[in-house]
Design a protein around this motif. Sequence first.
Motif, PDB file in Angstrom:
ATOM      1  N   GLU A   1     -46.532 -21.256  31.898  1.00 40.41           N
ATOM      2  CA  GLU A   1     -46.576 -20.309  30.781  1.00 40.41           C
ATOM      3  C   GLU A   1     -47.683 -19.861  30.770  1.00 40.41           C
ATOM      4  O   GLU A   1     -47.555 -18.840  29.378  1.00 40.41           O
ATOM      5  N   HIS A   2     -48.883 -20.156  31.423  1.00 41.96           N
ATOM      6  CA  HIS A   2     -50.381 -19.322  30.953  1.00 41.96           C
ATOM      7  C   HIS A   2     -50.517 -18.214  31.522  1.00 41.96           C
ATOM      8  O   HIS A   2     -51.459 -17.510  31.852  1.00 41.96           O
TER       9      HIS A   2
ATOM     10  N   VAL B   1     -60.727 -20.896  25.122  1.00 40.18           N
ATOM     11  CA  VAL B   1     -60.514 -21.698  27.158  1.00 40.18           C
ATOM     12  C   VAL B   1     -61.364 -21.342  27.255  1.00 40.18           C
ATOM     13  O   VAL B   1     -62.129 -21.510  28.653  1.00 40.18           O
TER      14      VAL B   1
ATOM     15  N   ALA C   1     -56.594 -30.272  30.149  1.00 41.78           N
ATOM     16  CA  ALA C   1     -56.933 -29.427  28.559  1.00 41.78           C
ATOM     17  C   ALA C   1     -55.455 -29.348  27.673  1.00 41.78           C
ATOM     18  O   ALA C   1     -55.531 -28.485  27.594  1.00 41.78           O
ATOM     19  N   PRO C   2     -55.293 -30.320  27.128  1.00 42.33           N
ATOM     20  CA  PRO C   2     -53.831 -31.035  26.520  1.00 42.33           C
ATOM     21  C   PRO C   2     -54.026 -30.402  24.977  1.00 42.33           C
ATOM     22  O   PRO C   2     -55.449 -30.337  24.160  1.00 42.33           O
ATOM     23  N   SER C   3     -53.733 -29.888  24.376  1.00 47.01           N
ATOM     24  CA  SER C   3     -53.021 -29.687  22.933  1.00 47.01           C
ATOM     25  C   SER C   3     -52.397 -31.136  22.172  1.00 47.01           C
ATOM     26  O   SER C   3     -51.534 -30.844  23.128  1.00 47.01           O
TER      27      SER C   3
ATOM     28  N   TYR D   1     -56.472 -20.040  21.157  1.00 45.66           N
ATOM     29  CA  TYR D   1     -56.947 -20.358  22.417  1.00 45.66           C
ATOM     30  C   TYR D   1     -57.808 -19.655  23.719  1.00 45.66           C
ATOM     31  O   TYR D   1     -57.950 -20.560  24.333  1.00 45.66           O
TER      32      TYR D   1
ATOM     33  N   ARG E   1     -52.760 -24.626  35.715  1.00 50.54           N
ATOM     34  CA  ARG E   1     -52.195 -25.629  34.877  1.00 50.54           C
ATOM     35  C   ARG E   1     -50.431 -25.000  34.671  1.00 50.54           C
ATOM     36  O   ARG E   1     -50.872 -24.898  35.513  1.00 50.54           O
TER      37      ARG E   1
ATOM     38  N   GLU F   1     -57.762 -29.952  23.353  1.00 52.93           N
ATOM     39  CA  GLU F   1     -57.616 -27.778  22.323  1.00 52.93           C
ATOM     40  C   GLU F   1     -57.263 -28.321  21.570  1.00 52.93           C
ATOM     41  O   GLU F   1     -56.067 -28.254  21.062  1.00 52.93           O
TER      42      GLU F   1
ATOM     43  N   ARG G   1     -60.518 -29.550  35.190  1.00 52.79           N
ATOM     44  CA  ARG G   1     -60.390 -29.751  34.015  1.00 52.79           C
ATOM     45  C   ARG G   1     -59.271 -29.795  33.411  1.00 52.79           C
ATOM     46  O   ARG G   1     -57.347 -29.217  33.665  1.00 52.79           O
TER      47      ARG G   1
HETATM   48  N1  GLU Z   1     -54.427 -26.170  25.683  1.00 50.99           N
HETATM   49  C1  GLU Z   1     -53.588 -25.598  27.216  1.00 50.99           C
HETATM   50  C2  GLU Z   1     -51.823 -26.078  27.252  1.00 50.99           C
HETATM   51  O1  GLU Z   1     -51.654 -27.433  26.729  1.00 50.99           O
HETATM   52  C3  GLU Z   1     -53.934 -25.388  27.772  1.00 50.99           C
HETATM   53  C4  GLU Z   1     -53.728 -24.764  28.621  1.00 50.99           C
HETATM   54  C5  GLU Z   1     -55.306 -24.546  29.896  1.00 50.99           C
HETATM   55  O2  GLU Z   1     -55.438 -25.344  30.776  1.00 50.99           O
HETATM   56  O3  GLU Z   1     -55.765 -23.223  29.815  1.00 50.99           O
HETATM   57  O4  GLU Z   1     -51.346 -25.772  27.324  1.00 50.99           O
END
Ligand code: GLU
Length: 561
Positions: A225-226, A208, A11-13, A204, A222, A45, A9
């Motif tokens: 940074e995550h 998620v 998953a943009p904010s 988040y 992704r 998101e 997936r």
């Molecule tokens: N919404 C998060 C972002 O835009 C997505 C992070 C993810 O893919 O878990 O950075």
Amino acid sequence: MTATHPVTRFAPSPSGHLHVGGARTALFSWAFAKGRGGKFIIRIEDTDQKRSSDAASVGFLKDLEWLGIRWDEGPEYTAPDGSRVGGGPNGSYFQSERLEIYNRYCQKLIDEGKAYEAWDSAEELEAMRKEATAQKVAFRYRFRGPVSAEDRARFIAEGRQAVVRFRSGEVAVTIKDEVLGDATLPAGEVDDFVIRKKDGFPTYHFAVVVDDELMGVTHVLRAQEHFTNTAKHMLLQDALGFRRPVYGHLSIIKNPDDSKMSKRDKDKVLRKAVKEKGLATPPAGTVTAEEWARWIGDDNVQLDLEGAIRLAEALKVQLPEINVDDFRRSGYLPEVLCNFLALNGWSPGHDIEKFDNEFLKERFGLDRVMKTPAKFDRVKLLAFNTDAITGMKPEDFARRCREHARQFRADFLARLDDARFALLMTACQERSKTLDDPFKSNGFLLVADGALAFSDDKNVRKALGIGAAPEAGPTGLAHLRAMRGVLAGISEWTQAALEAAATDYSNAHAGGKIGALAQPLRIAVSGSTVSPPIWDTLVLVGRESALARIDRCVAWASELR
Ligand code: GLU
């Protein structure tokens, strides 16, 4: 779906435009799933109510669709060709519409003693933070004991709102990452983080984890940074009895000077140009005096995109493209951008550089994803784009330029009839590096005859023979005056007729040197010494305008000394 049919997936904010880094994440996620018979999902998101906007969500979808990245499940979207994308059994694909689901899982954790309400006020939290700083330890929130029913009632009466925190337990967590490799966070590193905010929205981290499980996501690609967030996600997955996706974190894309590719880069370029030109007020028709004052007064203030574009045009500087839409506006081809983005972080090996999304889909794997940040080489991207345009069939170039003009250069469509639009395309393909070049470099076609500015530069003066010695023979200006009469008399305003008339004239009066009159004509109708081939240019401008422009140029040049 089993592991052999992965589900990925993106998953943009939606808090702005789709950045090229995000586009690459989407591309890799899409390629990974689609190359293995799997499914690619888009999830919006938008749980940060302050930062999300519907317009941004739609903009993201439009950008992805333009790049040729289609989703099997996700927000419903009608593409420009009328085809529909999205929908699916796991909706809604907007997190803001899934609160009930998150609440259900949140309550489950509370009931099982794995999460708890925390009533601390902002001031109390601040005091705890200060205390930790005084003791020189990192602040990590931990369970502070049960809240009695009386206290709870009192907090509610006072109008306080609780967050829900996850009881993380002080355990070491090993993050498994297929791209960056594994890393272990020691016990105590993860605090009792918030999973539901005071406004009732999940954080988040919580959303998620719930969504990846319910949507059957098997592989998460992704941004880097995550990476450490993954520890929190893993703890939540264990607490909720969820499966664990495979993770791969992607390093960021940087500018060649090692800085981050950020939308602030645009303001940087503009500030530099303003400084160099010593401008104290905004050029007319760009930004308002108030916007200007705020922007000039504070380096952290950014101009809105439209204002920045107008200012860049006035200052004659190129804004660095950062978001997908910027590249689109600049006339890059989506297939080239995808190819180039894929190379910024992955390589197929064997020195292969040029490929399409189908190839990427067939070959993409996490084993060849680079661990280190890629440097975004704009020169190379432009070279890729130029190659693609050069290799395009003329009818495809014309069709795609027309599509581009519909989006960004509507004034050219309004100004040129179909035949002349087609002529502009054939005249420009060879020299175009982008779909925007035919328009960007031919603004003279839109200017009213009486408003065309002639550029008073060295090349122009030379071509017109300003200040030339009399014994050198007739000047360019003299040829221009004479050609005015010749052109006024020709019966058909076509390239062939124009060229034939000019050839006759040059044989009789310019020693057969057609350039001696072509350049002055070019200056007269376009304002400078650069334009498409001259006979095409004259046809594009049209007889009436061409003659009017020649008259003005003759008058203007006659005053030059
Ligand atoms: N919404 C998060 C972002 O835009 C997505 C992070 C993810 O893919 O878990 O950075």
